[in-house]
Write a protein that holds these residues in place. Structure first.
Motif, PDB file in Angstrom:
ATOM      1  N   VAL A  23      15.656  61.414  30.907  1.00 17.39           N
ATOM      2  CA  VAL A  23      16.253  62.589  30.287  1.00 17.39           C
ATOM      3  C   VAL A  23      15.372  63.107  29.162  1.00 17.39           C
ATOM      4  O   VAL A  23      14.720  62.340  28.451  1.00 17.39           O
ATOM      5  CB  VAL A  23      17.662  62.259  29.755  1.00 17.39           C
ATOM      6  N   GLN A  24      15.351  64.418  29.021  1.00 18.30           N
ATOM      7  CA  GLN A  24      14.627  65.050  27.921  1.00 18.30           C
ATOM      8  C   GLN A  24      15.590  65.909  27.118  1.00 18.30           C
ATOM      9  O   GLN A  24      16.422  66.617  27.684  1.00 18.30           O
ATOM     10  CB  GLN A  24      13.487  65.906  28.454  1.00 18.30           C
ATOM     11  N   LEU A  25      15.457  65.836  25.799  1.00 18.30           N
ATOM     12  CA  LEU A  25      16.241  66.651  24.886  1.00 18.30           C
ATOM     13  C   LEU A  25      15.273  67.566  24.151  1.00 18.30           C
ATOM     14  O   LEU A  25      14.230  67.104  23.670  1.00 18.30           O
ATOM     15  CB  LEU A  25      16.990  65.784  23.877  1.00 18.30           C
ATOM     16  N   THR A  26      15.630  68.831  24.036  1.00 15.13           N
ATOM     17  CA  THR A  26      14.758  69.800  23.391  1.00 15.13           C
ATOM     18  C   THR A  26      15.547  70.609  22.380  1.00 15.13           C
ATOM     19  O   THR A  26      16.464  71.357  22.747  1.00 15.13           O
ATOM     20  CB  THR A  26      14.123  70.752  24.419  1.00 15.13           C
ATOM     21  N   GLU A  27      15.183  70.446  21.107  1.00 15.02           N
ATOM     22  CA  GLU A  27      15.849  71.194  20.037  1.00 15.02           C
ATOM     23  C   GLU A  27      15.200  72.564  19.837  1.00 15.02           C
ATOM     24  O   GLU A  27      14.006  72.735  20.094  1.00 15.02           O
ATOM     25  CB  GLU A  27      15.779  70.432  18.698  1.00 15.02           C
ATOM     26  N   SER A  28      15.990  73.482  19.349  1.00 15.85           N
ATOM     27  CA  SER A  28      15.487  74.797  18.950  1.00 15.85           C
ATOM     28  C   SER A  28      16.396  75.341  17.855  1.00 15.85           C
ATOM     29  O   SER A  28      17.495  74.825  17.637  1.00 15.85           O
ATOM     30  CB  SER A  28      15.436  75.760  20.133  1.00 15.85           C
ATOM     31  N   GLY A  29      15.924  76.382  17.173  1.00 16.15           N
ATOM     32  CA  GLY A  29      16.742  77.047  16.170  1.00 16.15           C
ATOM     33  C   GLY A  29      16.410  76.702  14.737  1.00 16.15           C
ATOM     34  O   GLY A  29      16.999  77.259  13.814  1.00 16.15           O
ATOM     35  N   GLY A  30      15.479  75.778  14.533  1.00 20.68           N
ATOM     36  CA  GLY A  30      15.094  75.456  13.169  1.00 20.68           C
ATOM     37  C   GLY A  30      14.319  76.603  12.526  1.00 20.68           C
ATOM     38  O   GLY A  30      13.953  77.576  13.184  1.00 20.68           O
ATOM     39  N   GLY A  31      14.085  76.484  11.232  1.00 21.94           N
ATOM     40  CA  GLY A  31      13.347  77.513  10.527  1.00 21.94           C
ATOM     41  C   GLY A  31      13.513  77.381   9.034  1.00 21.94           C
ATOM     42  O   GLY A  31      13.947  76.345   8.535  1.00 21.94           O
ATOM     43  N   SER A  32      13.169  78.452   8.331  1.00 21.02           N
ATOM     44  CA  SER A  32      13.241  78.479   6.870  1.00 21.02           C
ATOM     45  C   SER A  32      14.293  79.486   6.436  1.00 21.02           C
ATOM     46  O   SER A  32      14.301  80.623   6.919  1.00 21.02           O
ATOM     47  CB  SER A  32      11.886  78.858   6.285  1.00 21.02           C
ATOM     48  N   VAL A  33      15.154  79.048   5.526  1.00 18.65           N
ATOM     49  CA  VAL A  33      16.188  79.926   4.977  1.00 18.65           C
ATOM     50  C   VAL A  33      16.302  79.681   3.490  1.00 18.65           C
ATOM     51  O   VAL A  33      15.810  78.675   2.969  1.00 18.65           O
ATOM     52  CB  VAL A  33      17.566  79.700   5.636  1.00 18.65           C
ATOM     53  N   GLN A  34      16.966  80.596   2.819  1.00 16.59           N
ATOM     54  CA  GLN A  34      17.240  80.417   1.398  1.00 16.59           C
ATOM     55  C   GLN A  34      18.582  79.704   1.207  1.00 16.59           C
ATOM     56  O   GLN A  34      19.409  79.648   2.132  1.00 16.59           O
ATOM     57  CB  GLN A  34      17.246  81.770   0.697  1.00 16.59           C
ATOM     58  N   THR A  35      18.762  79.165   0.029  1.00 18.71           N
ATOM     59  CA  THR A  35      20.015  78.492  -0.311  1.00 18.71           C
ATOM     60  C   THR A  35      21.203  79.390   0.002  1.00 18.71           C
ATOM     61  O   THR A  35      21.194  80.572  -0.334  1.00 18.71           O
ATOM     62  CB  THR A  35      20.024  78.117  -1.799  1.00 18.71           C
ATOM     63  N   VAL A  61      19.711  69.630  27.115  1.00 18.13           N
ATOM     64  CA  VAL A  61      19.577  68.313  27.753  1.00 18.13           C
ATOM     65  C   VAL A  61      19.161  68.530  29.202  1.00 18.13           C
ATOM     66  O   VAL A  61      19.740  69.365  29.901  1.00 18.13           O
ATOM     67  CB  VAL A  61      20.902  67.549  27.676  1.00 18.13           C
ATOM     68  N   SER A  62      18.169  67.769  29.660  1.00 20.36           N
ATOM     69  CA  SER A  62      17.567  68.026  30.972  1.00 20.36           C
ATOM     70  C   SER A  62      18.429  67.545  32.132  1.00 20.36           C
ATOM     71  O   SER A  62      18.129  67.866  33.290  1.00 20.36           O
ATOM     72  CB  SER A  62      16.186  67.365  31.061  1.00 20.36           C
ATOM     73  N   GLU A  63      19.468  66.793  31.863  1.00 22.68           N
ATOM     74  CA  GLU A  63      20.404  66.406  32.900  1.00 22.68           C
ATOM     75  C   GLU A  63      21.817  66.617  32.397  1.00 22.68           C
ATOM     76  O   GLU A  63      22.014  67.002  31.240  1.00 22.68           O
ATOM     77  CB  GLU A  63      20.185  64.953  33.324  1.00 22.68           C
TER      78      GLU A  63
END
Length: 122
Positions: A2-14, A24-26
């Motif tokens: 199985v492979q897990l792939t995150e997305s949606g991270g980044g930089s934000v202000q307080t 999830v690949s399965e």
């Protein structure tokens, strides 16, 4: 495997918001427990949230973060609101074939994603 792939991270202000996704690949039906951990530089990997038969949250994120899962899309989400500089870390998606509930620890997880960086500036 199985492979897990995150997305949606980044930089934000307080005070800002981000929504992390974990594909999830399965079928997520194979994983009764899925969730998120995070690791800041120089610190241990920390439990953030999990969803199995119940939802659990780490004390540092209660009331600000919400975890959900869409088994039809084999995806896990983490909605993060009112982000603070202390939330800065690499966020990892994890999956487990056993529902540990509130006792889930990094050593238990059966699969991990590579992580996504979240940076919160003051």
């Amino acid at each position: 495997q199985v492979q897990l792939t995150e997305s949606g991270g980044g930089s934000v202000q307080t005070g800002g918001s981000l929504r992390l996704s974990c594909a999830v690949s399965e079928s997520t039906f194979n994983f009764p427990l899925v969730g998120w951990f995070r690791q800041a530089p120089g610190k241990d990997r920390e439990f953030v949230a999990s969803i199995g038969s119940r939802k659990y949250y780490g004390d540092a994120v209660k009331g600000r973060f919400t975890i959900s899962r869409d088994d039809a899309r084999d995806t896990v989400y983490l909605q993060m609101n009112n982000l603070q500089p202390d939330d800065t870390a690499v966020y990892y998606c994890a999956a487990d074939t056993f529902d540990y509930g509130r006792t889930w620890m990094p050593a238990h997880a059966d699969a991990w994603g590579p992580g996504t960086q979240v940076t919160v500036s003051s």
